[in-house]
Design a protein around this motif. Structure first.
Motif, PDB file in Angstrom:
ATOM      1  N   UNK A 166       4.879  51.243  47.520  1.00  0.00           N
ATOM      2  CA  UNK A 166       4.952  49.995  46.356  1.00  0.00           C
ATOM      3  C   UNK A 166       4.045  49.048  46.701  1.00  0.00           C
ATOM      4  N   UNK A 167       3.723  48.389  45.502  1.00  0.00           N
ATOM      5  CA  UNK A 167       2.856  47.149  45.785  1.00  0.00           C
ATOM      6  C   UNK A 167       3.589  46.018  44.995  1.00  0.00           C
ATOM      7  N   UNK A 168       2.785  44.989  45.076  1.00  0.00           N
ATOM      8  CA  UNK A 168       3.075  43.812  44.017  1.00  0.00           C
ATOM      9  C   UNK A 168       2.014  43.767  43.207  1.00  0.00           C
ATOM     10  N   UNK A 169       2.489  43.352  42.035  1.00  0.00           N
ATOM     11  CA  UNK A 169       1.319  43.310  40.845  1.00  0.00           C
ATOM     12  C   UNK A 169       1.796  42.185  39.796  1.00  0.00           C
ATOM     13  N   UNK A 170       0.802  41.755  39.125  1.00  0.00           N
ATOM     14  CA  UNK A 170       0.987  40.350  37.929  1.00  0.00           C
ATOM     15  C   UNK A 170      -0.254  40.646  37.347  1.00  0.00           C
ATOM     16  N   UNK A 176      -3.670  33.694  36.459  1.00  0.00           N
ATOM     17  CA  UNK A 176      -4.721  32.352  35.811  1.00  0.00           C
ATOM     18  C   UNK A 176      -3.718  31.176  35.793  1.00  0.00           C
ATOM     19  N   UNK A 177      -2.394  31.355  35.267  1.00  0.00           N
ATOM     20  CA  UNK A 177      -1.659  30.043  34.937  1.00  0.00           C
ATOM     21  C   UNK A 177      -0.885  29.564  36.161  1.00  0.00           C
ATOM     22  N   UNK A 178      -0.711  30.603  37.307  1.00  0.00           N
ATOM     23  CA  UNK A 178       0.050  29.919  38.243  1.00  0.00           C
ATOM     24  C   UNK A 178      -0.790  30.214  39.495  1.00  0.00           C
ATOM     25  N   UNK A 179      -1.742  30.768  39.621  1.00  0.00           N
ATOM     26  CA  UNK A 179      -2.503  30.920  41.061  1.00  0.00           C
ATOM     27  C   UNK A 179      -2.067  32.115  41.667  1.00  0.00           C
ATOM     28  N   UNK A 180      -2.872  32.825  42.474  1.00  0.00           N
ATOM     29  CA  UNK A 180      -2.466  33.992  43.182  1.00  0.00           C
ATOM     30  C   UNK A 180      -1.968  33.514  44.619  1.00  0.00           C
ATOM     31  N   UNK A 181      -0.921  34.317  44.874  1.00  0.00           N
ATOM     32  CA  UNK A 181      -0.293  33.920  46.330  1.00  0.00           C
ATOM     33  C   UNK A 181      -1.145  34.565  47.395  1.00  0.00           C
ATOM     34  N   UNK A 182      -1.221  33.819  48.371  1.00  0.00           N
ATOM     35  CA  UNK A 182      -2.123  34.164  49.647  1.00  0.00           C
ATOM     36  C   UNK A 182      -1.373  34.450  50.828  1.00  0.00           C
ATOM     37  N   UNK A 183      -0.187  34.238  50.676  1.00  0.00           N
ATOM     38  CA  UNK A 183       0.667  34.591  52.018  1.00  0.00           C
ATOM     39  C   UNK A 183       1.863  35.004  51.322  1.00  0.00           C
ATOM     40  N   UNK A 184       2.809  35.638  52.381  1.00  0.00           N
ATOM     41  CA  UNK A 184       4.215  36.225  51.811  1.00  0.00           C
ATOM     42  C   UNK A 184       5.119  34.758  51.355  1.00  0.00           C
ATOM     43  N   UNK A 185       4.890  33.552  52.149  1.00  0.00           N
ATOM     44  CA  UNK A 185       5.632  32.416  52.046  1.00  0.00           C
ATOM     45  C   UNK A 185       5.250  32.059  50.685  1.00  0.00           C
ATOM     46  N   UNK A 186       4.202  32.186  50.149  1.00  0.00           N
ATOM     47  CA  UNK A 186       3.653  31.705  48.889  1.00  0.00           C
ATOM     48  C   UNK A 186       4.675  32.215  47.721  1.00  0.00           C
ATOM     49  N   UNK A 187       5.200  33.359  47.921  1.00  0.00           N
ATOM     50  CA  UNK A 187       6.032  34.104  47.096  1.00  0.00           C
ATOM     51  C   UNK A 187       7.242  33.452  46.556  1.00  0.00           C
ATOM     52  N   UNK A 188       7.798  32.613  47.684  1.00  0.00           N
ATOM     53  CA  UNK A 188       8.859  31.926  47.090  1.00  0.00           C
ATOM     54  C   UNK A 188       8.618  30.709  46.208  1.00  0.00           C
ATOM     55  N   UNK A 189       7.340  30.314  45.816  1.00  0.00           N
ATOM     56  CA  UNK A 189       6.925  29.425  44.687  1.00  0.00           C
ATOM     57  C   UNK A 189       6.462  30.217  43.524  1.00  0.00           C
ATOM     58  N   UNK A 190       6.826  31.721  43.555  1.00  0.00           N
ATOM     59  CA  UNK A 190       6.245  32.102  42.227  1.00  0.00           C
ATOM     60  C   UNK A 190       7.410  32.669  41.635  1.00  0.00           C
ATOM     61  N   UNK A 258      -2.992  42.405  48.329  1.00  0.00           N
ATOM     62  CA  UNK A 258      -3.042  43.713  48.970  1.00  0.00           C
ATOM     63  C   UNK A 258      -3.298  43.939  50.388  1.00  0.00           C
ATOM     64  N   UNK A 259      -3.587  42.701  51.168  1.00  0.00           N
ATOM     65  CA  UNK A 259      -3.930  42.622  52.504  1.00  0.00           C
ATOM     66  C   UNK A 259      -2.544  42.999  53.302  1.00  0.00           C
ATOM     67  N   UNK A 260      -1.213  42.951  52.370  1.00  0.00           N
ATOM     68  CA  UNK A 260       0.276  42.882  53.148  1.00  0.00           C
ATOM     69  C   UNK A 260       0.952  44.275  52.376  1.00  0.00           C
ATOM     70  N   UNK A 261       0.522  45.296  53.381  1.00  0.00           N
ATOM     71  CA  UNK A 261       1.032  46.794  52.630  1.00  0.00           C
ATOM     72  C   UNK A 261       2.725  46.582  52.863  1.00  0.00           C
ATOM     73  N   UNK A 262       3.233  47.250  51.625  1.00  0.00           N
ATOM     74  CA  UNK A 262       4.593  47.641  51.657  1.00  0.00           C
ATOM     75  C   UNK A 262       5.069  48.684  52.136  1.00  0.00           C
ATOM     76  N   UNK A 263       6.261  48.844  52.212  1.00  0.00           N
ATOM     77  CA  UNK A 263       7.081  50.026  52.940  1.00  0.00           C
ATOM     78  C   UNK A 263       6.668  51.301  51.992  1.00  0.00           C
ATOM     79  N   UNK A 264       6.590  52.309  52.738  1.00  0.00           N
ATOM     80  CA  UNK A 264       6.336  53.634  51.935  1.00  0.00           C
ATOM     81  C   UNK A 264       7.858  54.356  51.914  1.00  0.00           C
ATOM     82  N   UNK A 265       8.115  54.740  50.442  1.00  0.00           N
ATOM     83  CA  UNK A 265       9.486  55.213  50.128  1.00  0.00           C
ATOM     84  C   UNK A 265       9.469  56.731  49.973  1.00  0.00           C
ATOM     85  N   UNK A 266      10.335  57.651  50.515  1.00  0.00           N
ATOM     86  CA  UNK A 266      10.406  59.066  50.477  1.00  0.00           C
ATOM     87  C   UNK A 266      10.966  59.264  49.030  1.00  0.00           C
TER      88      UNK A 266
END
Length: 299
Positions: A166-170, A176-190, A258-266
């Protein structure tokens, strides 16, 4: 004395009507008109002396007796089909494959792969149910169901087809409107759009062990709706990479964090046949394993 032929009259029509929800749908599977299927079921009811369906102008619903009868006779019909398929040679498989697949798998991969498979085996037909609902494989009469992620203990047989990450995408507009998150904690503000499983949001799960359930303006149990909402700039999504590969290539979606890989699912194919998987289904499962292998090699 009632003969075996008389006892089986209407059995196929009844089982196919239950599995497909209407006389018309059953008729398409059997190759008969809706009225012929309805009359066949009516003759079965007359012989049994019970009402199997409650009928109205808009609905067709099993009675208590109909449910009990279906649960007893459907396995018998399936066993007959298994026996017939077992004696067919691999060179001449025929019949219908009923398969349920998640929406994104169905729209992105399955239609193309089914087309390739039918060219190899032109006497096979497909009934492809595209839904993110976990169908009841036995009760609804499916040969196969594809599932992404860990499997619950269902008593069904499973064949591993491959893996997907899986990946995160936007969208560019959202970032452009909200800015790109740089850390996982930033996701709480998106605005994070969430996929629902059994009414609960599926967590954003990362290979490093972190798992969060952020909030956002949309929860949905439909993967295609989730993807489209992200394309429209509604927020960030977690989604299988294969489902947005074309969007990433075209620039309509951008890989987030992209620097925070997500789990791989079967990805598994489930079936209810035990060791005697019908030839038609076994050939298709083998084919899917090869397609997932080629997809992973090409990516």
């Amino acid at each position: 004395m009632t003969t075996i032929m008389e006892k089986t009259t209407g059995l196929v029509a009844f089982v196919r009507t239950v599995q497909n929800g209407s006389f018309a749908s059953a008729g398409r599977i059997i190759g008969a008109s809706p009225s012929a299927v309805s009359k066949s079921v009516a003759r079965l009811e007359e012989r049994l002396g019970v009402r199997l369906f409650q009928r109205s102008t808009r609905t067709l619903r099993l009675t208590v007796e109909g449910t009990d009868y279906y649960e007893r006779v459907a396995p018998l019909l399936q066993a007959m089909e298994e026996a017939e398929n077992h004696v067919q040679s691999n060179e001449t498989p025929q019949g219908l494959i009923r398969i349920s697949v998640p929406v994104l798998v169905g729209r992105v991969l399955m239609a193309r792969w089914v087309a390739k498979f039918v060219l190899l085996y032109p006497r096979l037909k497909f009934d492809l149910d595209v839904t993110d609902r976990n169908v009841d494989i036995i009760r609804e009469g499916f040969d196969l169901a594809l599932r992404i992620g860990a499997l619950p203990d269902s008593g069904l047989n499973a064949r591993l087809l491959g893996y997907t990450d899986h990946i995160l995408a936007a969208s560019p507009a959202y970032l452009k409107r909200r800015g790109a998150p740089l850390t996982l904690d930033d996701l709480q503000h998106h605005d994070c759009l969430r996929f629902l499983i059994a009414g609960r949001p599926f967590p954003y799960a990362f290979a490093g062990g972190a798992s969060i359930i952020p909030d956002g303006p949309l929860d949905t149990s439909d993967g295609a709706t989730l993807r489209q909402a992200a394309v429209e700039g509604m927020g960030i999504i977690q989604i299988p990479r294969f489902a947005v590969a074309d969007d990433i290539a075209a620039g309509t979606l951008i890989h987030v964090l992209p620097g925070f890989p997500m789990l791989v699912s079967p990805i598994h194919a489930l079936h209810p046949f035990g060791r005697q998987l019908p030839i038609r289904a076994r050939l298709f499962v083998d084919f899917l394993v090869e397609q997932f292998r080629e997809k992973d090699t090409a990516s």
